[in-house]
Design a protein around this motif. Structure first.
Motif, PDB file in Angstrom:
ATOM      1  N   GLU A 161       2.021  19.575  22.909  1.00  0.00           N
ATOM      2  CA  GLU A 161       1.768  19.417  24.063  1.00  0.00           C
ATOM      3  C   GLU A 161       1.503  18.057  24.360  1.00  0.00           C
ATOM      4  O   GLU A 161       2.028  17.464  25.503  1.00  0.00           O
ATOM      5  CB  GLU A 161       0.800  20.367  24.684  1.00  0.00           C
ATOM      6  N   GLY A 217      -1.425  21.954  20.971  1.00  0.00           N
ATOM      7  CA  GLY A 217      -1.914  20.999  21.730  1.00  0.00           C
ATOM      8  C   GLY A 217      -1.234  19.649  21.191  1.00  0.00           C
ATOM      9  O   GLY A 217      -1.199  18.892  21.974  1.00  0.00           O
ATOM     10  N   GLY A 269      -1.982  25.970  26.327  1.00  0.00           N
ATOM     11  CA  GLY A 269      -2.976  25.765  27.159  1.00  0.00           C
ATOM     12  C   GLY A 269      -3.144  24.113  27.789  1.00  0.00           C
ATOM     13  O   GLY A 269      -3.826  23.949  28.725  1.00  0.00           O
ATOM     14  N   LEU A 310       1.907  20.871  16.550  1.00  0.00           N
ATOM     15  CA  LEU A 310       1.804  22.283  16.886  1.00  0.00           C
ATOM     16  C   LEU A 310       0.698  22.312  17.982  1.00  0.00           C
ATOM     17  O   LEU A 310      -0.260  21.486  18.185  1.00  0.00           O
ATOM     18  CB  LEU A 310       1.264  22.792  15.481  1.00  0.00           C
ATOM     19  N   TYR A 320       3.300  17.507  11.399  1.00  0.00           N
ATOM     20  CA  TYR A 320       2.919  18.470  12.067  1.00  0.00           C
ATOM     21  C   TYR A 320       2.803  18.250  13.346  1.00  0.00           C
ATOM     22  O   TYR A 320       1.888  17.410  13.878  1.00  0.00           O
ATOM     23  CB  TYR A 320       1.793  19.382  11.725  1.00  0.00           C
ATOM     24  N   ARG A 350       7.765  27.552  13.612  1.00  0.00           N
ATOM     25  CA  ARG A 350       7.846  26.334  13.385  1.00  0.00           C
ATOM     26  C   ARG A 350       9.245  25.910  13.571  1.00  0.00           C
ATOM     27  O   ARG A 350      10.162  26.479  12.812  1.00  0.00           O
ATOM     28  CB  ARG A 350       7.154  25.793  12.247  1.00  0.00           C
ATOM     29  N   LYS A 354      -0.768  13.664   7.307  1.00  0.00           N
ATOM     30  CA  LYS A 354       0.397  14.293   7.251  1.00  0.00           C
ATOM     31  C   LYS A 354       0.739  15.048   8.529  1.00  0.00           C
ATOM     32  O   LYS A 354       1.793  15.736   8.672  1.00  0.00           O
ATOM     33  CB  LYS A 354       0.240  15.389   5.894  1.00  0.00           C
ATOM     34  N   GLU A 411       0.189  29.449  19.319  1.00  0.00           N
ATOM     35  CA  GLU A 411      -1.086  29.743  19.988  1.00  0.00           C
ATOM     36  C   GLU A 411      -0.980  31.191  19.792  1.00  0.00           C
ATOM     37  O   GLU A 411      -2.008  31.883  19.999  1.00  0.00           O
ATOM     38  CB  GLU A 411      -1.244  29.266  21.556  1.00  0.00           C
ATOM     39  N   ALA A 413      -2.481  18.852  14.626  1.00  0.00           N
ATOM     40  CA  ALA A 413      -2.162  20.493  14.702  1.00  0.00           C
ATOM     41  C   ALA A 413      -2.498  21.197  15.883  1.00  0.00           C
ATOM     42  O   ALA A 413      -2.912  22.413  15.724  1.00  0.00           O
ATOM     43  CB  ALA A 413      -2.691  20.698  13.307  1.00  0.00           C
ATOM     44  N   GLY A 414      -2.789  20.473  16.885  1.00  0.00           N
ATOM     45  CA  GLY A 414      -3.264  21.316  18.268  1.00  0.00           C
ATOM     46  C   GLY A 414      -4.719  21.326  18.635  1.00  0.00           C
ATOM     47  O   GLY A 414      -5.465  20.299  17.869  1.00  0.00           O
ATOM     48  N   ALA A 415      -5.203  22.107  19.427  1.00  0.00           N
ATOM     49  CA  ALA A 415      -6.616  22.229  19.678  1.00  0.00           C
ATOM     50  C   ALA A 415      -7.378  22.271  18.575  1.00  0.00           C
ATOM     51  O   ALA A 415      -6.876  23.046  17.522  1.00  0.00           O
ATOM     52  CB  ALA A 415      -6.952  23.266  20.735  1.00  0.00           C
ATOM     53  N   ASP A 416      -8.736  21.834  18.503  1.00  0.00           N
ATOM     54  CA  ASP A 416      -9.566  22.396  17.337  1.00  0.00           C
ATOM     55  C   ASP A 416      -9.944  23.888  17.207  1.00  0.00           C
ATOM     56  O   ASP A 416     -10.864  23.896  18.184  1.00  0.00           O
ATOM     57  CB  ASP A 416     -10.592  21.277  17.154  1.00  0.00           C
ATOM     58  N   ILE A 417      -9.433  24.511  16.449  1.00  0.00           N
ATOM     59  CA  ILE A 417      -9.581  25.862  16.465  1.00  0.00           C
ATOM     60  C   ILE A 417     -11.089  26.452  16.064  1.00  0.00           C
ATOM     61  O   ILE A 417     -11.680  27.354  16.525  1.00  0.00           O
ATOM     62  CB  ILE A 417      -8.640  26.785  15.348  1.00  0.00           C
ATOM     63  N   GLU A 452      -8.569  14.708   8.142  1.00  0.00           N
ATOM     64  CA  GLU A 452      -9.122  16.076   7.422  1.00  0.00           C
ATOM     65  C   GLU A 452      -8.950  17.509   8.115  1.00  0.00           C
ATOM     66  O   GLU A 452      -9.156  18.528   7.643  1.00  0.00           O
ATOM     67  CB  GLU A 452     -10.596  15.971   6.850  1.00  0.00           C
ATOM     68  N   ARG A 453      -8.746  17.156   9.584  1.00  0.00           N
ATOM     69  CA  ARG A 453      -8.610  18.416  10.451  1.00  0.00           C
ATOM     70  C   ARG A 453      -7.043  18.358  11.023  1.00  0.00           C
ATOM     71  O   ARG A 453      -7.215  18.904  12.105  1.00  0.00           O
ATOM     72  CB  ARG A 453      -9.739  18.617  11.575  1.00  0.00           C
ATOM     73  N   LEU A 454      -6.317  17.699  10.206  1.00  0.00           N
ATOM     74  CA  LEU A 454      -4.802  17.419  10.824  1.00  0.00           C
ATOM     75  C   LEU A 454      -4.843  16.923  12.171  1.00  0.00           C
ATOM     76  O   LEU A 454      -4.115  17.369  12.970  1.00  0.00           O
ATOM     77  CB  LEU A 454      -4.058  18.711  10.630  1.00  0.00           C
TER      78      LEU A 454
HETATM   79  C1  LIG Z   1      -0.666  22.785  10.507  1.00  0.00           C
HETATM   80  C2  LIG Z   1      -0.811  23.974   9.134  1.00  0.00           C
HETATM   81  C3  LIG Z   1       0.529  24.705   9.126  1.00  0.00           C
HETATM   82  C4  LIG Z   1      -1.013  22.999   8.209  1.00  0.00           C
HETATM   83  O1  LIG Z   1      -1.065  23.909   7.125  1.00  0.00           O
HETATM   84  P1  LIG Z   1      -1.282  23.249   5.549  1.00  0.00           P
HETATM   85  O2  LIG Z   1      -0.550  22.085   5.164  1.00  0.00           O
HETATM   86  O3  LIG Z   1      -1.556  24.197   4.506  1.00  0.00           O
HETATM   87  O4  LIG Z   1      -2.785  22.626   5.909  1.00  0.00           O
HETATM   88  P2  LIG Z   1      -4.323  23.264   5.870  1.00  0.00           P
HETATM   89  O5  LIG Z   1      -5.117  23.478   4.765  1.00  0.00           O
HETATM   90  O6  LIG Z   1      -4.100  24.534   6.807  1.00  0.00           O
HETATM   91  O7  LIG Z   1      -5.252  22.327   6.905  1.00  0.00           O
HETATM   92  C5  LIG Z   1      -5.771  21.367   6.411  1.00  0.00           C
HETATM   93  C6  LIG Z   1      -7.392  21.593   7.079  1.00  0.00           C
HETATM   94  O8  LIG Z   1      -7.147  21.199   8.493  1.00  0.00           O
HETATM   95  C7  LIG Z   1      -7.513  22.369   9.376  1.00  0.00           C
HETATM   96  N1  LIG Z   1      -6.994  22.676  10.459  1.00  0.00           N
HETATM   97  C8  LIG Z   1      -5.653  22.661  10.607  1.00  0.00           C
HETATM   98  N2  LIG Z   1      -5.033  22.798  11.852  1.00  0.00           N
HETATM   99  C9  LIG Z   1      -6.388  23.056  12.505  1.00  0.00           C
HETATM  100  C10 LIG Z   1      -6.494  23.135  13.916  1.00  0.00           C
HETATM  101  N3  LIG Z   1      -5.710  23.285  14.854  1.00  0.00           N
HETATM  102  N4  LIG Z   1      -8.045  23.273  14.178  1.00  0.00           N
HETATM  103  C11 LIG Z   1      -9.134  23.080  13.285  1.00  0.00           C
HETATM  104  N5  LIG Z   1      -8.772  22.912  12.007  1.00  0.00           N
HETATM  105  C12 LIG Z   1      -7.248  22.990  11.597  1.00  0.00           C
HETATM  106  C13 LIG Z   1      -7.404  23.448   8.238  1.00  0.00           C
HETATM  107  O9  LIG Z   1      -8.481  24.384   8.407  1.00  0.00           O
HETATM  108  C14 LIG Z   1      -7.794  22.841   6.925  1.00  0.00           C
HETATM  109  O10 LIG Z   1      -9.192  22.513   6.730  1.00  0.00           O
HETATM  110  P3  LIG Z   1     -10.162  23.100   5.649  1.00  0.00           P
HETATM  111  O11 LIG Z   1     -11.600  22.686   6.074  1.00  0.00           O
HETATM  112  O12 LIG Z   1      -9.561  22.148   4.481  1.00  0.00           O
HETATM  113  O13 LIG Z   1      -9.801  24.470   5.392  1.00  0.00           O
HETATM  114  C15 LIG Z   1      -1.950  24.741   9.569  1.00  0.00           C
HETATM  115  O14 LIG Z   1      -3.208  24.077   9.190  1.00  0.00           O
HETATM  116  C16 LIG Z   1      -2.059  25.529  10.588  1.00  0.00           C
HETATM  117  O15 LIG Z   1      -1.346  26.500  11.096  1.00  0.00           O
HETATM  118  N6  LIG Z   1      -3.016  25.267  11.681  1.00  0.00           N
HETATM  119  C17 LIG Z   1      -2.991  25.650  12.964  1.00  0.00           C
HETATM  120  C18 LIG Z   1      -2.016  25.131  13.753  1.00  0.00           C
HETATM  121  C19 LIG Z   1      -2.407  25.810  15.148  1.00  0.00           C
HETATM  122  O16 LIG Z   1      -2.630  27.101  15.315  1.00  0.00           O
HETATM  123  N7  LIG Z   1      -2.660  25.227  16.242  1.00  0.00           N
HETATM  124  C20 LIG Z   1      -2.636  25.998  17.846  1.00  0.00           C
HETATM  125  C21 LIG Z   1      -4.148  25.427  18.169  1.00  0.00           C
HETATM  126  S1  LIG Z   1      -4.620  26.201  19.630  1.00  0.00           S
HETATM  127  C22 LIG Z   1      -4.039  25.034  20.808  1.00  0.00           C
HETATM  128  O17 LIG Z   1      -3.418  24.113  20.408  1.00  0.00           O
HETATM  129  C23 LIG Z   1      -4.381  25.366  22.109  1.00  0.00           C
HETATM  130  C24 LIG Z   1      -3.746  24.176  23.045  1.00  0.00           C
HETATM  131  O18 LIG Z   1      -2.412  24.744  23.651  1.00  0.00           O
END
Ligand SMILES: CC(C)(COP(=O)(O)OP(=O)(O)OC[C@H]1O[C@@H](n2cnc3c(N)ncnc32)[C@H](O)[C@@H]1OP(=O)(O)O)[C@@H](O)C(=O)NCCC(=O)NCCSC(=O)CCO
Length: 259
Positions: free
Chosen positions: A113, A110, A141, A108, A106, A166, A59, A133, A63-67, A23-25
């Motif tokens: 990483e 973290g 990071g 992306l 995906y 991407r 899917k 990031e 998707a990396g660290a939990d933002i 649910e949080r990818l």
């Molecule tokens: C991965 C993306 C492109 C997917 O987009 P999409 O298919 O449209 O799906 P979403 O609706 O955006 O995502 C579903 C759900 O997951 C939540 N979510 C996705 N990624 C994160 C995340 N990294 N942290 C927390 N939550 C996340 C998203 O908010 C949705 O939740 P809802 O409650 O349903 O709204 C797209 O999701 C995207 O771009 N994600 C962020 C990727 C990113 O920036 N990663 C880097 C993070 S920083 C890091 O990793 C530091 C370490 O170096």
């Protein structure tokens, strides 16, 4: 052992870690890092497990660290979180068993990483990889600045980090970021086949390859070559070397005992 954010499955000589926050990818929070550490401790001690595969549920690979955590972290806590992430990635890199990233979607930030800390990356055609990031006003990071640069070269790596774009699986394959790309429907089967092939080899020789290659990447050439010769000597002390050579001379398949 109970886990909330991942599943740990064992099948013969293979183990699967399946990131389980679809649910949080499968984004990485503190709990997931702590559970990865626990799973790695268990797998390290289990002699039956010869190859580890890491993938994600749903899917995304990850998707990396939990933002959502980022609004609560002060700079010291952010440092601590990055250190925890770095330690998990380094532990995967140094695990004395081959690790395969099975990138089902995906990968992306973290998530990429994490894949970079693995020894081999196999991706589905649908996978998308990147270090976005920069779009959050930060930068990778969990080791991406270093491992991506070593894998694909500085020019490509900084472009990926500076644009946050991407990359599709086929392009990732062309630049050596993933070893191979297969249709999504075949990903699990192909990854299993590859892992089973590797699991038939001597665990000692596999661990020596990891150690010599990983230490050599950071060392001057002559030091890396010296480590190779020393490791080669160690390989000659094993029963598996006796068996491998004997099997060749007897024109049969070797039966390694991992000692
Ligand atoms: C991965 C993306 C492109 C997917 O987009 P999409 O298919 O449209 O799906 P979403 O609706 O955006 O995502 C579903 C759900 O997951 C939540 N979510 C996705 N990624 C994160 C995340 N990294 N942290 C927390 N939550 C996340 C998203 O908010 C949705 O939740 P809802 O409650 O349903 O709204 C797209 O999701 C995207 O771009 N994600 C962020 C990727 C990113 O920036 N990663 C880097 C993070 S920083 C890091 O990793 C530091 C370490 O170096």
């Amino acid at each position: 052992m109970e886990f909330e954010t991942l599943e740990l499955k064992k099948e013969g000589h293979l183990a699967w870690i399946i990131l389980n926050r679809p649910e949080r990818l499968n984004s990485i929070n503190g709990k997931l890092l702590e559970e990865l550490q626990r799973a790695l401790t268990e797998l390290e001690a289990d002699r039956k497990v010869k190859v580890l595969l890491i993938t994600g549920k749903g899917k995304a690979f990850c998707a990396g660290a939990d933002i959502t955590q980022f609004t609560e972290l002060n700079p010291t806590e952010a440092w601590k979180f990055a250190k925890m992430g770095r330690e998990v990635m380094t532990r995967i890199e140094n695990l004395m068993k081959p690790v395969i990233a099975v990138i089902n979607g995906y990968a992306l930030g973290g998530g990429l990483e994490l894949a970079l800390a693995c020894d081999i990356r196999i991706a589905s055609e649908e996978a998308q990889l990147g270090l976005p990031e920069i779009n959050l006003g930060i930068f990778p990071g969990f080791g991406g600045t270093q491992r991506l640069t070593k894998l694909v070269g500085k020019g490509r790596a900084v472009e990926i980090m500076m644009t946050g774009d991407r990359i599709g699986a086929k392009d990732a394959e062309k630049m050596g970021l993933v070893n191979r790309v297969v249709p999504g429907s075949a990903l699990q089967e192909e990854a299993t086949k590859l892992a089973e092939k590797i699991a038939k080899k001597s665990a000692v020789a596999l661990a020596l390859i990891k150690e010599v290659v990983n230490r050599g990447v950071d060392a001057p050439l002559q030091s890396g070559l010296a480590m190779e010769s020393i490791g080669w000597g160690v390989a000659f002390s094993t029963e598996d070397k006796q068996e491998g050579v004997k099997a060749f001379l007897e024109k049969r398949e070797p039966n390694f005992k991992d000692r």
